[in-house]
Design an enzyme around this catalytic site. Sequence first.
Site, PDB file in Angstrom:
ATOM      1  N   LYS A 191      -0.575   3.511   4.318  1.00 47.87           N
ATOM      2  CA  LYS A 191      -1.714   2.841   3.890  1.00 47.87           C
ATOM      3  C   LYS A 191      -1.634   1.406   4.541  1.00 47.87           C
ATOM      4  O   LYS A 191      -0.509   0.916   4.608  1.00 47.87           O
ATOM      5  CB  LYS A 191      -1.603   2.831   2.402  1.00 47.87           C
ATOM      6  CG  LYS A 191      -2.662   1.939   1.533  1.00 47.87           C
ATOM      7  CD  LYS A 191      -2.683   2.142   0.184  1.00 47.87           C
ATOM      8  CE  LYS A 191      -3.849   1.379  -0.686  1.00 47.87           C
ATOM      9  NZ  LYS A 191      -3.601   0.033  -0.753  1.00 47.87           N
ATOM     10  N   CYS A 205       1.341  -3.953   1.565  1.00 47.24           N
ATOM     11  CA  CYS A 205       1.831  -4.806   0.443  1.00 47.24           C
ATOM     12  C   CYS A 205       1.750  -6.313   0.895  1.00 47.24           C
ATOM     13  O   CYS A 205       2.275  -6.600   1.959  1.00 47.24           O
ATOM     14  CB  CYS A 205       2.855  -4.511   0.026  1.00 47.24           C
ATOM     15  SG  CYS A 205       3.568  -5.376  -1.467  1.00 47.24           S
TER      16      CYS A 205
END
Length: 384
Positions: free
Chosen positions: A154, A114
């Site tokens: 991720k 993010c």
Amino acid sequence: MSTPVTAPANLLRIGPHTVQPPVVLAPMAGITNAPFRTLCREFSGGKGLFVSEMITTRALVERNEKTMQLIRFDATEKPRSIQLYGVDPATVGKAVRMIAEEGLADHIDLNFGCPVPKVTRKGGGSALPYKRHLLRAILREAVSGAGDLPVTMKMRKGIDDDHITYLDAGRIAVEEGVTAIALHGRTAAQHYGGTADWDAIARLKEHVPEIPVLGNGDIWSAEDALRMVRETGCDGVVVGRGCLGRPWLFADLVAAFEGRTEAIARPSLREVADIMVRHATLLGEWIGDEARGVIDFRKHVAWYLKGFAVGSEMRKRLAITSSLAELRSGLDELELDQPWPLGADGPRGRTSGNNRVVLPEGWLKDPYDCAGVSEDAELDTSGG
């Protein structure tokens, strides 16, 4: 027509779970809640992996009311996938053990990608892999606490072009028992601008051959997904912005990976309008309030209508509706026989790039020292 292909010889396995075709819905804050996952899963015929929006570990451990709603899965969701965000190894460990012991999910994904300031200024998301020891400590706690549940991660290439971390992070992940890695081929500074670096995905696959690597970035069509696998050798794809306002993209992806040659989805505006109403309906049922569901749906209106001949005033009107009847009535006033517009398959969502990454003071001085990172750095809310 979809390009004929041969189905991948090797199945994508995430722990005990087979994901075939190897297609994953990317976690997106405020987007990939249960209703949107339901739509995408329906179009895919139940094939693929669909991950929740980001859940903060502190909020989960504290059983925050909003967070507990965000981890509610539909009974048909198998496997159930939760993405966690955290910066404190102890808090991450508590959250993972809670999920495992209470049977809250079947798969845990960790967010190190993010790029938004509220996350990176705490040292989280795409800022965190720069601190190699901290990354290792979090992964160790997560894998240890997960028991039989597979843990994946991720990430992005790094903070910026001068602080690239993905190869080191990939090796640490392998050493700590992570099951698979997804790489978004951009740095945090790029946000969603420019072009995703698919070569980095190929390099990561070569660097960590022991576990599956999934590619993410600039997949706007099924053909893009096939090309990414072909050009990078990655084991699967993670699709984010490409499915905004296009949940039927998952039908195209399944057909393409299975080597079927029928025409890809080209819905008319009438078909899109029906999907929009269904999406808003599902949101209202999930929230327990029709008006709040329609209000939450407003952000999706522009994505669904991209490329269609709909005047600006009508777009504004549809984006401020507050009931299903009002939404349906407005859609019925459109020229619903319009075919799928040319050029509507391209980039969607945010495209800003070259941003200054907001980091904790002194974060870049030492890639190993993680002093000052503690429970206080944990966010207390989940989602968008």
